[in-house]
Design a protein around this motif. Structure first.
Motif, short mmCIF file in Angstrom:
data_model
loop_
_atom_site.label_atom_id
_atom_site.label_comp_id
_atom_site.label_asym_id
_atom_site.label_seq_id
_atom_site.Cartn_x
_atom_site.Cartn_y
_atom_site.Cartn_z
N PRO A 8 8.90 10.91 14.70
CA PRO A 8 7.96 11.66 13.86
C PRO A 8 7.64 10.92 12.55
CG PRO A 8 9.77 13.07 14.55
CD PRO A 8 10.10 11.67 14.98
N ASP A 9 8.60 10.21 11.99
CA ASP A 9 8.37 9.48 10.74
C ASP A 9 7.34 8.38 10.96
OD1 ASP A 9 8.95 9.12 7.96
OD2 ASP A 9 10.03 7.28 8.52
N TYR A 10 7.45 7.68 12.08
CA TYR A 10 6.49 6.63 12.40
C TYR A 10 5.10 7.23 12.59
CZ TYR A 10 4.00 3.11 15.12
OH TYR A 10 3.05 2.22 15.57
N ARG A 12 3.96 9.98 11.35
CA ARG A 12 3.47 10.43 10.05
C ARG A 12 2.92 9.25 9.25
NH1 ARG A 12 5.35 9.83 5.35
NH2 ARG A 12 7.44 9.26 6.04
N ARG A 13 3.65 8.14 9.25
CA ARG A 13 3.19 6.95 8.52
C ARG A 13 1.88 6.43 9.11
NH1 ARG A 13 8.59 5.31 9.24
NH2 ARG A 13 7.87 3.65 10.61
N MET A 14 1.76 6.45 10.43
CA MET A 14 0.52 5.99 11.07
C MET A 14 -0.65 6.91 10.70
SD MET A 14 0.87 3.20 12.95
CE MET A 14 1.46 2.61 11.40
N HIS A 15 -0.38 8.19 10.65
CA HIS A 15 -1.42 9.16 10.26
C HIS A 15 -1.84 8.93 8.80
CE1 HIS A 15 -3.74 12.81 10.21
NE2 HIS A 15 -3.08 13.22 9.15
N GLU A 16 -0.86 8.74 7.92
CA GLU A 16 -1.18 8.47 6.52
C GLU A 16 -1.95 7.17 6.38
OE1 GLU A 16 2.62 8.57 4.59
OE2 GLU A 16 2.72 10.76 4.59
N LEU A 17 -1.59 6.17 7.14
CA LEU A 17 -2.29 4.89 7.10
C LEU A 17 -3.73 5.06 7.56
CD1 LEU A 17 -2.28 1.85 6.65
CD2 LEU A 17 -1.42 1.58 8.99
N ALA A 18 -3.94 5.83 8.61
CA ALA A 18 -5.29 6.08 9.10
C ALA A 18 -6.12 6.80 8.04
CB ALA A 18 -5.25 6.89 10.40
N ILE A 19 -5.52 7.75 7.35
CA ILE A 19 -6.23 8.47 6.28
C ILE A 19 -6.58 7.51 5.15
CG2 ILE A 19 -5.95 10.19 4.45
CD1 ILE A 19 -4.32 11.85 6.49
N ARG A 20 -5.63 6.66 4.75
CA ARG A 20 -5.90 5.70 3.67
C ARG A 20 -6.98 4.70 4.07
NH1 ARG A 20 -0.02 4.72 2.73
NH2 ARG A 20 -0.48 2.62 3.45
N MET A 21 -6.97 4.29 5.33
CA MET A 21 -8.00 3.36 5.80
C MET A 21 -9.37 4.01 5.74
SD MET A 21 -6.04 1.49 8.97
CE MET A 21 -7.52 0.75 9.60
#
Length: 67
Positions: A8-10, A12-21
């Motif tokens: 889940p942590d990975y 979440r990080r991927m989701h946050e990265l997609a949002i930042r992108m």
């Protein structure tokens, strides 16, 4: 046999990265648009300055001419 499980942590990080992108892409588009607007305004000011110089030259010529 592999011991695979969801991380889940990975995710979440991927989701946050997609949002930042996406935010970065939006910011790039906004800055590009502002830059284009500034270029248009700059060109308009150049044209206005040229016209004012021409008018000033005509005015100077009229003021110097003996009627």
């Amino acid at each position: 046999m592999l011991n695979w499980h969801r991380d889940p942590d990975y995710e979440r990080r991927m989701h946050e990265l997609a949002i930042r992108m996406q935010q970065t892409e939006n910011e790039i588009l906004r800055v590009r648009s502002e830059s284009e607007q500034i270029e248009k305004e700059t060109e308009q000011l150049r044209r206005e300055n040229k016209r004012l110089k021409e008018l000033n030259s005509r005015l100077d010529a009229l003021l110097r001419s003996p009627d």
